[in-house]
Every structure is written in C-alpha cells, then in structure tokens.
Design a protein around this motif. Structure first.
Motif, PDB file in Angstrom:
ATOM      1  N   LYS A 147      -5.729   0.927  -9.010  1.00 59.35           N
ATOM      2  CA  LYS A 147      -5.466   0.799 -10.451  1.00 59.35           C
ATOM      3  C   LYS A 147      -3.976   0.978 -10.752  1.00 59.35           C
ATOM      4  N   THR A 148      -3.342   1.910 -10.055  1.00 59.50           N
ATOM      5  CA  THR A 148      -1.917   2.155 -10.279  1.00 59.50           C
ATOM      6  C   THR A 148      -1.087   0.944  -9.871  1.00 59.50           C
ATOM      7  N   LEU A 149      -1.410   0.351  -8.722  1.00 55.02           N
ATOM      8  CA  LEU A 149      -0.672  -0.834  -8.273  1.00 55.02           C
ATOM      9  C   LEU A 149      -0.849  -1.984  -9.254  1.00 55.02           C
ATOM     10  N   GLY A 150      -2.070  -2.136  -9.783  1.00 51.61           N
ATOM     11  CA  GLY A 150      -2.303  -3.193 -10.751  1.00 51.61           C
ATOM     12  C   GLY A 150      -1.540  -2.962 -12.037  1.00 51.61           C
ATOM     13  N   ALA A 151      -1.551  -1.724 -12.508  1.00 51.66           N
ATOM     14  CA  ALA A 151      -0.843  -1.415 -13.756  1.00 51.66           C
ATOM     15  C   ALA A 151       0.656  -1.595 -13.609  1.00 51.66           C
ATOM     16  N   ALA A 152       1.178  -1.279 -12.403  1.00 54.59           N
ATOM     17  CA  ALA A 152       2.618  -1.414 -12.156  1.00 54.59           C
ATOM     18  C   ALA A 152       3.025  -2.839 -11.821  1.00 54.59           C
ATOM     19  N   LYS A 153       2.028  -3.736 -11.683  1.00 50.07           N
ATOM     20  CA  LYS A 153       2.290  -5.146 -11.351  1.00 50.07           C
ATOM     21  C   LYS A 153       3.162  -5.260 -10.093  1.00 50.07           C
ATOM     22  N   VAL A 154       2.766  -4.522  -9.071  1.00 54.32           N
ATOM     23  CA  VAL A 154       3.507  -4.539  -7.803  1.00 54.32           C
ATOM     24  C   VAL A 154       3.326  -5.905  -7.141  1.00 54.32           C
ATOM     25  N   PRO A 155       4.412  -6.618  -6.820  1.00 52.97           N
ATOM     26  CA  PRO A 155       4.284  -7.939  -6.194  1.00 52.97           C
ATOM     27  C   PRO A 155       3.831  -7.823  -4.749  1.00 52.97           C
ATOM     28  N   PHE A 156       3.101  -8.834  -4.281  1.00 52.05           N
ATOM     29  CA  PHE A 156       2.669  -8.846  -2.892  1.00 52.05           C
ATOM     30  C   PHE A 156       3.756  -9.512  -2.049  1.00 52.05           C
ATOM     31  N   ALA A 157       4.549  -8.700  -1.360  1.00 48.73           N
ATOM     32  CA  ALA A 157       5.646  -9.214  -0.545  1.00 48.73           C
ATOM     33  C   ALA A 157       6.226  -8.082   0.282  1.00 48.73           C
ATOM     34  N   VAL A 158       6.842  -8.450   1.411  1.00 51.90           N
ATOM     35  CA  VAL A 158       7.640  -7.473   2.154  1.00 51.90           C
ATOM     36  C   VAL A 158       8.877  -7.196   1.317  1.00 51.90           C
ATOM     37  N   PRO A 159       9.176  -5.932   1.000  1.00 52.29           N
ATOM     38  CA  PRO A 159      10.294  -5.634   0.098  1.00 52.29           C
ATOM     39  C   PRO A 159      11.632  -5.997   0.715  1.00 52.29           C
ATOM     40  N   PRO A 160      12.650  -6.231  -0.118  1.00 51.68           N
ATOM     41  CA  PRO A 160      13.998  -6.486   0.409  1.00 51.68           C
ATOM     42  C   PRO A 160      14.522  -5.244   1.124  1.00 51.68           C
ATOM     43  N   ALA A 161      15.556  -5.456   1.926  1.00 54.20           N
ATOM     44  CA  ALA A 161      16.083  -4.383   2.767  1.00 54.20           C
ATOM     45  C   ALA A 161      16.443  -3.139   1.967  1.00 54.20           C
ATOM     46  N   SER A 162      16.934  -3.325   0.742  1.00 55.01           N
ATOM     47  CA  SER A 162      17.389  -2.185  -0.062  1.00 55.01           C
ATOM     48  C   SER A 162      16.251  -1.250  -0.456  1.00 55.01           C
ATOM     49  N   GLU A 163      15.017  -1.745  -0.422  1.00 48.90           N
ATOM     50  CA  GLU A 163      13.876  -0.935  -0.844  1.00 48.90           C
ATOM     51  C   GLU A 163      13.027  -0.447   0.320  1.00 48.90           C
ATOM     52  N   ARG A 164      13.349  -0.874   1.531  1.00 49.60           N
ATOM     53  CA  ARG A 164      12.445  -0.565   2.644  1.00 49.60           C
ATOM     54  C   ARG A 164      12.501   0.889   3.074  1.00 49.60           C
ATOM     55  N   ALA A 165      13.679   1.506   2.996  1.00 46.68           N
ATOM     56  CA  ALA A 165      13.850   2.842   3.568  1.00 46.68           C
ATOM     57  C   ALA A 165      12.888   3.847   2.956  1.00 46.68           C
ATOM     58  N   GLU A 166      12.741   3.796   1.608  1.00 45.94           N
ATOM     59  CA  GLU A 166      11.907   4.801   0.960  1.00 45.94           C
ATOM     60  C   GLU A 166      10.434   4.615   1.280  1.00 45.94           C
ATOM     61  N   SER A 222       0.818  -1.208   0.000  1.00 49.52           N
ATOM     62  CA  SER A 222       0.000   0.000   0.000  1.00 49.52           C
ATOM     63  C   SER A 222       0.855   1.262   0.000  1.00 49.52           C
ATOM     64  N   CYS A 223       2.069   1.153   0.523  1.00 51.19           N
ATOM     65  CA  CYS A 223       2.960   2.310   0.612  1.00 51.19           C
ATOM     66  C   CYS A 223       4.017   2.305  -0.488  1.00 51.19           C
ATOM     67  N   HIS A 224       3.719   1.661  -1.601  1.00 49.21           N
ATOM     68  CA  HIS A 224       4.690   1.572  -2.699  1.00 49.21           C
ATOM     69  C   HIS A 224       4.975   2.956  -3.271  1.00 49.21           C
ATOM     70  N   PRO A 225       6.225   3.221  -3.668  1.00 48.34           N
ATOM     71  CA  PRO A 225       6.590   4.544  -4.185  1.00 48.34           C
ATOM     72  C   PRO A 225       5.871   4.966  -5.461  1.00 48.34           C
ATOM     73  N   VAL A 226       5.231   4.037  -6.175  1.00 50.52           N
ATOM     74  CA  VAL A 226       4.497   4.464  -7.373  1.00 50.52           C
ATOM     75  C   VAL A 226       3.262   5.288  -7.010  1.00 50.52           C
ATOM     76  N   LEU A 227       2.873   5.255  -5.738  1.00 48.29           N
ATOM     77  CA  LEU A 227       1.698   5.999  -5.286  1.00 48.29           C
ATOM     78  C   LEU A 227       2.117   7.315  -4.646  1.00 48.29           C
ATOM     79  N   SER A 228       1.247   8.304  -4.722  1.00 46.68           N
ATOM     80  CA  SER A 228       1.482   9.549  -3.982  1.00 46.68           C
ATOM     81  C   SER A 228       1.351   9.275  -2.495  1.00 46.68           C
ATOM     82  N   ARG A 229       1.908  10.184  -1.696  1.00 47.93           N
ATOM     83  CA  ARG A 229       1.828   9.998  -0.245  1.00 47.93           C
ATOM     84  C   ARG A 229       0.376   9.936   0.214  1.00 47.93           C
TER      85      ARG A 229
END
Length: 421
Positions: A170-189, A124-131
C-alpha cells in the motif's frame, strides 16, 4: 512430476521473474503480484487436468498479462496503457479465453543487466519502507518464500509478516514508486537492504528452515545469480563483491553437505574432495577484489573471510581456528548479533576447548536472545556432550529437536540423542 508439483516447482523458481515482468507491463507493483497469484491459481486448476505446458513460466506470464487487460477493462481504462498491452498481446485469442499449453514463449535472459528481478528488488527496498518491510516484501515477491517461512527467519508471528507485506504494498502504491532500477545517485541508500535480502534468501536456500530438504538449490542459486548481476551493476562497491564471495564459498560445500539419501553430512564428516573448487576460486577472487578496494572488510567480507578459512583448510583439525575466532570477534563489533556470538562460541570450542565456549553460550541462554530457535540448544548440547555432561546434553538436544522445523536436521539431532544412549 504431477501437475500440482510442477506448479509449485515453477513458482518457486520463476515467481520473481513473472511478478517483475508484470510490474513492468502494468506499472503497478501491488497489481502485478495479485495478477501473478491469479495466474498461479489458474495453473493449479488447469495443469493437473490438461498437462504441464511446454513453457510453464511463459504460460503463467501470458495468463497474468491477460488478467491485466481484464482488470483495466473492468476499470473502464481503455487508455494508452491498455492499447499498448493489447498491441503487445496481439489480441489473437490470448486476451480472451484460456491460454493453450504452448502459449507464452517468452524468452528469459537471466543475465541481462536491466533484469526485471533486480528492478523488483530495488522497488521492494525503496526508502519509503521500513527495513523490516523491505526485507519481508522482497523475500515474499522475489524469493517466493511463504509468510510462514519469513516469520521463522525473523522469529516473529506470521500475522506480523503478513501485515508488513500488506502495508508495504500500500505504501509503494501511495508513493507511486516507479518500477525501474534506480539511477546511480539513488542506489547507495537502497543497496544495504538489497544485500541483506539476498543474504537472507541464500540463507533460507542453504539451510531450509522447514520441509524435508536440507538445501533449496533454487533459492540459493537465485541469490547467487542476483549477486553476480549486482557486481556488474555496481562494480565499485566492495560489499557487493564480499557478499558474492560469501555465497560462492558457502555454496561450494553443497555437493558434500548431503549424503545419497539427502541426509545432512556435518562439516567434520564431509568429503572435501567433493567441494566445488571452481566456486571456491570464484569466491576467493571476489573476496580479493573487495579487499583491493582498501576500505577494510565489512560484515559480508568478514563472513566471506571466515568461509575462506574453511575452504582452504585440508580438514576440520587443520583449520585456522584462532583466525576464525578473531574474525568473529571483529564481526561481532561491526554487526552485533546473538547468532554471531553463537558461531564465535563454536570457533572458541575448536580453538580453546568446550569449557571456554560454554560460558559464552550460557550468557546467550540467560539473555533469552535466541529463545524459540533450535540453534542455541543444539550448540549447547554439543558442548555438554564433549564435556561428558550427558544428562544435560540430552535435555538440550531434545529441546533442539522439538524446535527444529526441518525434517532432515531433526533427524540428525535424533541420531545424536540415540548416540547418547
């Protein structure tokens, strides 16, 4: 408890886990919420008629998974995903027909590190979305808040919130965001948004914006649980420990915040012997861990330090109000907000008197920053009462009562009005 009431209670507590589990099984975030809503609708029909199932959350998940198979069938997608789902369900009468009341004995492990709810939050907090979209979507699918409740929290129209949620899915679907806890390198953002959402969920739980209950223990408790999981997932992030400290120290006062009939008890009248001392110890330990990082306290750390001032004080009068004022000033520089300024005014009133605080509140009123919220007229009414300006105080408290959406808080304002004569 009747069937409809049971559905509402289970949904408020378990909706995030159900949506998270369905998202993991289907790999489709938007579909998972639709399936969960369909299961909820089926429960609203069946539970009042046939009784609440032995495992309500498992029942809802079973229905959602059955609907997932139906969806894939309708799409003529008899592929590997369908085969895996069918195998898991066993097809033993569950994939067709209505689930029985004892179906769905799905074990929950609320503290597992790869928690579906935690994964749901990071998606839900993926960077492809606005805050704004991240926060609204996560409050909806993880916190179980309605669009109206989210709108009140952000002081925006309900239609705006609904549009944000729809666009986000719709944005998450279009971006094909996987359902998973992100790896450490992506968590900070994404971590800042996750913390913000947890804070807002807890805030709605600790001071419900609407309804007839002051505290929603389910929401507040879920925010605390997720904060504890986060401290294990990212143990070297001081603001994660700071947020946990803030939630623990605030929740410690819950036992004394309501009276026997659920009425609010103001801070100055609370029996501090009823405060949860174990929660205070946990909160102070979490704050100390954040301080040991040596980076200086962030926004949540400063708020936790303010909560600690209250937690260790024997009474309102003996609180270190000068330190509270300094902490609010630091917080205002780090994370400017009209609510922070209003809280600073309350602390200034205790440290230096109501006249000094009233000038701060008047500046806020002139800016229009908190228009539509009961917070500012409530504080202004209190300050005017202390200054003996009764007529003006009455007008402010009447305005606050008219804006207040929570029945319990409105009753407190009405009692204050009655006390004015």
């Amino acid at each position: 408890m009747g069937g409809r009431e049971a559905v509402a209670a289970v949904w408020r507590i378990e909706s995030a886990r159900i949506v998270g589990a369905l998202a993991r099984y289907t790999g489709d975030f938007a579909l998972a919420e639709d399936l969960a809503q369909e299961a909820l609708a089926e429960a609203l029909v069946n539970w009042p008629r046939e009784g609440v199932p032995r495992n309500p959350a498992g029942w809802l998940l079973t229905v959602g998974r059955r609907r997932a198979i139906d969806t894939f069938r309708r799409r003529s997608a008899l592929d590997e995903r369908y085969a895996v789902l069918a195998q898991e369900l066993g097809e033993g009468g569950v994939a067709s027909g209505r689930p029985q009341a004892d179906d769905g004995d799905v074990p929950w492990d609320p503290d597992q590190i790869d928690d579906d709810v935690l994964a749901l939050m990071f998606v839900s907090c993926h960077p492809v979305l606005s805050r704004e979209a991240r926060v609204a979507l996560t409050l909806r699918v993880v916190g179980g808040l309605t669009s109206d409740e989210i709108a009140r929290a952000f002081l925006v129209p309900t239609a705006t919130v609904q549009a944000r949620i729809t666009r986000a899915k719709k944005t998450l679907g279009a971006a094909k965001v996987p359902f998973a806890v992100p790896p450490a390198s992506e968590r900070a953002e994404r971590l800042g948004s996750v913390l913000s959402v947890l804070y807002l969920i807890f805030t709605e739980g600790s001071s419900a914006s609407s309804g007839d209950e002051l505290i929603r223990f389910d929401l507040a408790g879920e925010a605390q649980r997720l904060a504890r999981v986060l401290t294990r997932l990212v143990p070297d992030e001081p603001e994660v420990h700071s947020l946990l400290a803030l939630l623990e120290l605030t929740a410690a006062r819950f036992p004394a915040r309501t009276g026997p009939d659920g009425e609010p008890v103001l801070l100055e009248h609370q029996d501090r012997r009823r405060w949860d001392q174990a929660a205070i110890r946990r909160g102070r330990a979490a704050l100390a861990r954040a301080e040991r990082a040596g980076r200086g306290l962030g926004a949540y750390g400063l708020q936790a330090a303010i909560a600690e001032c209250h937690a260790v004080a024997p009474s309102v009068e003996e609180t270190d109000w000068d330190r509270v004022v300094l902490l609010y000033e630091a917080l205002g520089r780090l994370a400017p907000s009209p609510v922070v300024d209003l809280n600073r005014a309350v602390a200034v009133a205790m440290a230096s008197g109501p006249a000094a605080a009233l000038s701060i509140v008047d500046e806020l009123a002139a800016s229009g920053a908190l228009a539509g919220s009961q917070l500012l007229p409530t504080v202004r009414g209190e300050l005017l009462t202390r200054l003996g300006r009764t007529d003006e105080a009455r007008a402010e408290l009447e305005l606050a009562a008219s804006l207040c959406g929570n029945e319990r808080e409105r009753a407190v304002l009405e009692r204050k009005l009655a006390d004015l004569g």
